[in-house]
Scaffold this motif. Structure first.
Motif, mmCIF file in Angstrom:
data_model
loop_
_atom_site.group_PDB
_atom_site.id
_atom_site.type_symbol
_atom_site.label_atom_id
_atom_site.label_comp_id
_atom_site.label_asym_id
_atom_site.label_seq_id
_atom_site.Cartn_x
_atom_site.Cartn_y
_atom_site.Cartn_z
ATOM 1 N N ALA A 160 -45.109 -8.968 126.425
ATOM 2 C CA ALA A 160 -44.494 -10.297 126.425
ATOM 3 C C ALA A 160 -45.396 -11.287 127.156
ATOM 4 O O ALA A 160 -46.101 -10.921 128.102
ATOM 5 C CB ALA A 160 -43.116 -10.262 127.080
ATOM 6 N N ARG A 161 -45.356 -12.542 126.679
ATOM 7 C CA ARG A 161 -46.032 -13.653 127.350
ATOM 8 C C ARG A 161 -44.995 -14.720 127.648
ATOM 9 O O ARG A 161 -44.272 -15.152 126.743
ATOM 10 C CB ARG A 161 -47.143 -14.247 126.477
ATOM 11 N N ASP A 162 -44.939 -15.143 128.911
ATOM 12 C CA ASP A 162 -43.983 -16.170 129.325
ATOM 13 C C ASP A 162 -42.580 -15.841 128.838
ATOM 14 O O ASP A 162 -41.867 -16.706 128.280
ATOM 15 C CB ASP A 162 -44.428 -17.547 128.828
ATOM 16 N N ALA A 163 -42.188 -14.575 129.025
ATOM 17 C CA ALA A 163 -40.856 -14.056 128.688
ATOM 18 C C ALA A 163 -40.588 -14.001 127.186
ATOM 19 O O ALA A 163 -39.471 -13.682 126.766
ATOM 20 C CB ALA A 163 -39.763 -14.867 129.379
ATOM 21 N N LYS A 164 -41.590 -14.268 126.358
ATOM 22 C CA LYS A 164 -41.429 -14.185 124.901
ATOM 23 C C LYS A 164 -42.084 -12.903 124.405
ATOM 24 O O LYS A 164 -43.290 -12.722 124.545
ATOM 25 C CB LYS A 164 -42.072 -15.394 124.227
ATOM 26 N N THR B 34 -47.068 -16.069 132.640
ATOM 27 C CA THR B 34 -46.459 -14.791 132.991
ATOM 28 C C THR B 34 -46.714 -13.792 131.870
ATOM 29 O O THR B 34 -46.548 -14.121 130.696
ATOM 30 C CB THR B 34 -44.936 -14.940 133.210
ATOM 31 N N ILE C 276 -44.769 -7.065 135.828
ATOM 32 C CA ILE C 276 -44.652 -8.480 135.453
ATOM 33 C C ILE C 276 -45.644 -9.254 136.309
ATOM 34 O O ILE C 276 -45.519 -9.303 137.534
ATOM 35 C CB ILE C 276 -43.219 -9.003 135.667
ATOM 36 N N THR D 60 -46.012 -9.605 130.754
ATOM 37 C CA THR D 60 -45.271 -8.374 131.037
ATOM 38 C C THR D 60 -45.984 -7.204 130.373
ATOM 39 O O THR D 60 -46.315 -7.266 129.182
ATOM 40 C CB THR D 60 -43.829 -8.461 130.521
ATOM 41 N N THR E 103 -47.582 -12.771 137.239
ATOM 42 C CA THR E 103 -47.455 -14.228 137.183
ATOM 43 C C THR E 103 -48.633 -14.868 137.911
ATOM 44 O O THR E 103 -48.931 -14.501 139.044
ATOM 45 C CB THR E 103 -46.138 -14.698 137.825
#
Length: 294
Positions: free
Chosen positions: A96-100, A76, A59, A78, A61
């Motif tokens: 994932a980008r920015d938890a999406k 962020t 991950i 992943t 950031t």
């Protein structure tokens, strides 16, 4: 007595026991400096080489900061990271980008590109003659030799002293301070970078493995293609490793905070942080099986 008071008493007792253990560890005599550092030198190996044996999750950031340290912009990402049959050619699969989470279509597009690269490497290996194979293996061996040269030079060029002991993740670690030796002229490219760093390292006392590293940059440092970008003096770095499956030490966290300037014109203060987890032993079939996981 309420359950809250009981919990509080247990927590206080646990903290007291941990403090007593830490005090006991700190009071023990420290190891002989020369003997201990020689064991550390023998055990040092690039995490790049170790990570070629594992798949894992990263991950990442990145924060852009203003002059007062407030966050102006952040992102962020992943990744699922897979080693390759070819050293140093990891596949960082963005999921994932920015938890999406990315869509199946976006992930599949990455996999197709990776599959094409893998097939190209396999064809190249199948078609290489004896001379080409020997050249490739010699290059890999030369890279390992250069890496060892940098490690050996580190112990020649820095003034290193044992500064104490501390418990890290329940294990005793010896604290080592390091700084460049005045007047030393480094002979390796890695040495020229290390000469601009000072800080502290925590070494697991039982395994003599690097556990934690804190550094600060003593002078500006050119980075990237053509060295047109420069990290500015005062930048700090933090690195943490953990023992995985009770057998091997691998990265857990890495952080860099500082200012970078491009061509002495554009400058940006950044805070970059990576977390590593979900380590799984890499098998020969992992790379070619990536695209079938969908």
């Amino acid at each position: 007595m309420s359950r809250f008071l009981v919990r509080g008493a247990i927590a206080a007792l646990a903290l007291r026991v941990a403090a007593d253990l830490s005090a006991d560890e700190a009071s023990r005599s420290l190891p002989d400096t020369r003997t201990f550092l020689e064991e550390v030198r023998q055990n040092l190996i690039s995490d790049r080489l170790l990570l070629d044996q594992y798949t894992f999750t990263e991950i990442f950031t990145e924060k852009r900061l203003d002059a007062k340290g407030a966050v102006k912009k952040a992102k962020t990402e992943t990744y699922e990271v897979y080693p390759s049959l070819e050293p140093g050619k990891m596949y960082r699969r963005l999921i994932a980008r920015d938890a999406k989470p990315l869509s199946e279509k976006e992930v599949a597009a990455q996999d197709r590109k990776q599959e094409a690269r893998t097939e190209k490497r396999e064809r190249r290996r199948e078609e290489e003659d004896v001379a080409a194979r020997q050249k490739r293996l010699a290059k890999e061996q030369e890279n390992r030799r250069k890496e060892k040269e940098v490690i050996d030079e580190l112990f020649r060029m820095d003034e290193i002293e044992i500064a104490g002991r501390e418990v890290v993740d329940g294990r005793p670690a010896v604290i080592v301070r390091f700084a460049p030796r005045p007047g030393y002229r480094p002979v390796t490219d890695g040495g020229r970078v290390i000469q601009k760093l000072a800080g502290r390292a925590w070494i697991d006392e039982e395994d003599t493995q690097l556990v934690r590293l804190e550094t600060r940059l003593l002078d500006s440092l050119g980075v990237g293609p053509g060295r047109v970008a420069r990290l500015q003096k005062g930048a700090t770095g933090y690195f943490q490793r953990r023992k995985v499956n009770g057998e091997i030490w691998l990265p857990a966290e890495a952080r860099f905070t500082g200012t970078a300037k491009v061509l002495l014109l554009f400058g940006a203060r950044v805070d970059v942080f990576s977390q590593y987890s979900d380590y799984r032993k890499f098998s020969v079939g992992t790379e070619t099986a990536i695209t079938t996981e969908k």
